[in-house]
Motif scaffolding. Structure first.
Motif: not given
Lengths: 82, 277
Positions: A3-7, A9, A13
């Motif tokens: 997934x290229x979905x950004x996590x 931190x 956030x």
């Protein structure tokens, strides 16, 4: 599953929420005129994943609708009357 | 003249039994000849009066309806009234008792059906089961690391509640546990990165889809992954509940989003005290 979905931190956030709140405050001040809040929207979009941008926008409209309904507004009534 | 008495007159003569027998037969004749009426009815043990005066009859108890009686309409009314009040009180007390029993029944059924066996993988990659935590009090939260706002808020709250409980040395410590509802993305490494930013006390769990399904079923957790966007990103819709699990591995109580950290801590203390009983 890739997934290229950004996590995000904790710090990221917090930044996303800050820009989100700036954008929403701008909208509220300008009677929901998005044209007056283009810069805020760009900052909001850049700092939050797309899925979150849509999620927060949907949540805001839902909360607004709920507020109106508490005051007696019936969305079904208004639609059939139109 | 012969007085007519319906009682047996005891003879005081010294003639003995035969004299008494004679008297008896004469009395018998008298009894059969003359009917006993109210007027001449007297209690036995009377002494025969030899005078011609009619003897004074002792007082008989009055018939019902005559004179003063303890039973009147007023007394009946009062008795019925008191009886009614008593009955109403009984019915009310019983209904309260029944409601309490029902409440306990529901509570017990609810308690028994949430929790139980599960097997997951923690953030270090180690396999953990529910048995590893028996004997400990747990504050359990189901979420996912890509959660926009609710999960971080709830986890901050949980950590605060845990610290409040752990401050008190007279009660057991509280173990906070995070379990993902997004096993696809939330690898042990992803979970480790996520929980580290909340508290070193926080344990994070993930697992296979089957393992996560099992534990979410045990706690009746609703969760549903939303549609994937261009980035293959998605939001997982899920019930927002913090579970208090007791030392036996079963559900004790739950807290919604509206409960603040100190409210959770207060209730945990109460539940710990109740559990000992």
């Amino acid at each position: 599953m890739a997934t290229t979905a950004k996590y995000l931190n904790k710090t990221e956030r917090a930044a996303c929420w800050k820009h989100r709140d700036s954008y929403f405050d701008c909208l509220t001040l300008n009677n929901e005129d998005a044209n007056k809040c283009v810069k805020q929207f760009k900052d909001y979009e850049d700092s939050c994943p797309k899925a979150w941008v849509i999620h927060f926008l949907r949540k805001r409209s839902f909360d607004k609708m709920k507020e109106q309904m508490d005051k007696g507004f019936d969305p079904i009534d208004s639609k059939t009357k139109a | 003249m012969a007085s007519i008495f319906s009682c047996v007159v005891r003879s005081t003569s010294t003639a003995g039994i035969s004299a008494w027998r004679t008297n008896l037969s004469s009395v018998n004749r008298m009894i059969h000849k003359s009917p006993v009426t109210k007027a001449n009815r007297v209690p036995c043990g009377c002494r025969r009066n030899l005078s011609t005066e009619s003897p004074k009859l002792p007082q008989m108890p009055p018939e019902p309806g005559e004179g003063k009686s303890p039973v009147t309409w007023k007394s009946v009314g009062i008795t019925l009234g008191l009886g009614g009040v008593f009955l109403a009180g009984m019915v009310y007390w019983k209904s309260i008792k029944d409601a309490a029993i029902e409440k306990e029944k529901v509570k017990t059924i609810g308690k028994a059906s949430l929790g139980g066996e599960w097997e997951l993988v923690d953030s270090t990659g180690k396999v953990r089961t529910d048995k590893d935590f028996h004997g400990q009090w747990i504050l359990l939260y189901f979420g996912f690391t890509h959660c926009p706002d609710v999960c971080p808020e709830e986890l901050e709250k949980i950590v605060e509640a845990v610290d409040l409980i752990d401050e008190r040395k007279d009660i057991p410590n509280l173990q906070p546990i995070f379990i993902t509802v997004d096993p696809e993305r939330d690898t042990p490494k992803a979970v480790a990165e996520y929980i580290a930013e909340f508290s070193p006390k926080l344990i994070g769990m993930t697992g296979s889809v089957a393992q996560i399904e099992k534990v979410t079923r045990a706690f009746r957790v609703f969760f549903s992954a939303g549609p994937k966007d261009d980035d293959n990103d998605y939001i997982v819709d899920h019930s927002i509940i913090t579970y208090l699990v007791g030392p036996d591995g079963y559900f004790v109580n739950y807290y919604g989003q509206n409960k603040k950290a100190h409210e959770i801590a207060n209730d945990v203390r109460v539940q710990m005290a109740k559990f000992k009983m």
